[in-house]
Design an enzyme around this catalytic site. Structure first.
Site, mmCIF file in Angstrom:
data_model
loop_
_atom_site.group_PDB
_atom_site.id
_atom_site.type_symbol
_atom_site.label_atom_id
_atom_site.label_comp_id
_atom_site.label_asym_id
_atom_site.label_seq_id
_atom_site.Cartn_x
_atom_site.Cartn_y
_atom_site.Cartn_z
ATOM 1 C CG ASP A 194 -50.249 30.074 17.439
ATOM 2 O OD1 ASP A 194 -50.588 31.111 18.046
ATOM 3 O OD2 ASP A 194 -49.102 29.900 16.990
ATOM 4 C CG ASP A 245 -50.692 35.631 17.320
ATOM 5 O OD1 ASP A 245 -49.883 36.122 18.131
ATOM 6 O OD2 ASP A 245 -50.715 34.416 17.025
#
Length: 170
Positions: free
Chosen positions: A125, A144
């Site tokens: 991330d 995402d």
């Protein structure tokens, strides 16, 4: 079946899934090479930063502290969901472009995070949204974002379909 697209349905939209996968993996590769773990590069003060974080769990780090079995559970779920999305995409009719785009986005995002999970044991991330130093949304990535946009499109399609009996868009 008058609105059928043929033997392969709307699988031509897999190019969008592939594009999401490529952008996702390229961006993760870039930020993993550029940043140290948890380092922040402020893009918009008090609002948006680049960072590097590894997530061994699911969304919002769900089960991240588990002993490692969750890696394979989430990988199996992603594989099953991806298979369902491909079959669903194949069965779509000619007038279901909105739905095809939504499914392709979710599929591309699922495959991007699946690759990380299997190859690395964690998902990379790098996007951090926050308000000053008071509130932080969990770090996330391009995959995402694609999953979220696709899911919102699916929900809009579902609500519109329920209300009028027809799809949101063609």
């Amino acid at each position: 079946m008058p609105n059928a697209v043929g033997r392969f349905g709307r699988l031509s939209w897999l190019w969008l899934s592939l594009l999401v996968l490529v952008i996702d993996q390229a961006s993760k590769f870039y930020f993993e090479g550029k940043l140290e773990m948890f380092q922040q590069i402020v893009v918009i003060p008090d609002l948006f930063s680049w960072t590097l974080a590894y997530n061994t769990g699911a969304a919002f780090s769900f089960l991240a502290d588990s002993s490692g079995w969750q890696r394979w559970l989430f990988a199996l779920i992603a594989i099953a969901v991806s298979a369902v999305l491909v079959v669903w995409l194949k069965r779509l009719g000619r007038n279901e472009t909105w739905l095809a785009i939504a499914l392709a986005l979710v599929l591309g995002g699922a495959l991007g995070n699946l690759y990380d999970r299997i190859a690395l044991g964690h998902v990379i991330d790098f996007i951090l949204v926050h308000w000053q130093n008071r509130w932080y949304f969990p770090a996330f990535n391009f995959a995402d974002s694609a999953i979220t946009v696709g899911a919102v499109m699916l929900a809009l399609d579902m609500f519109k379909s329920k209300k009028t009996g027809e799809a949101v868009h063609d």
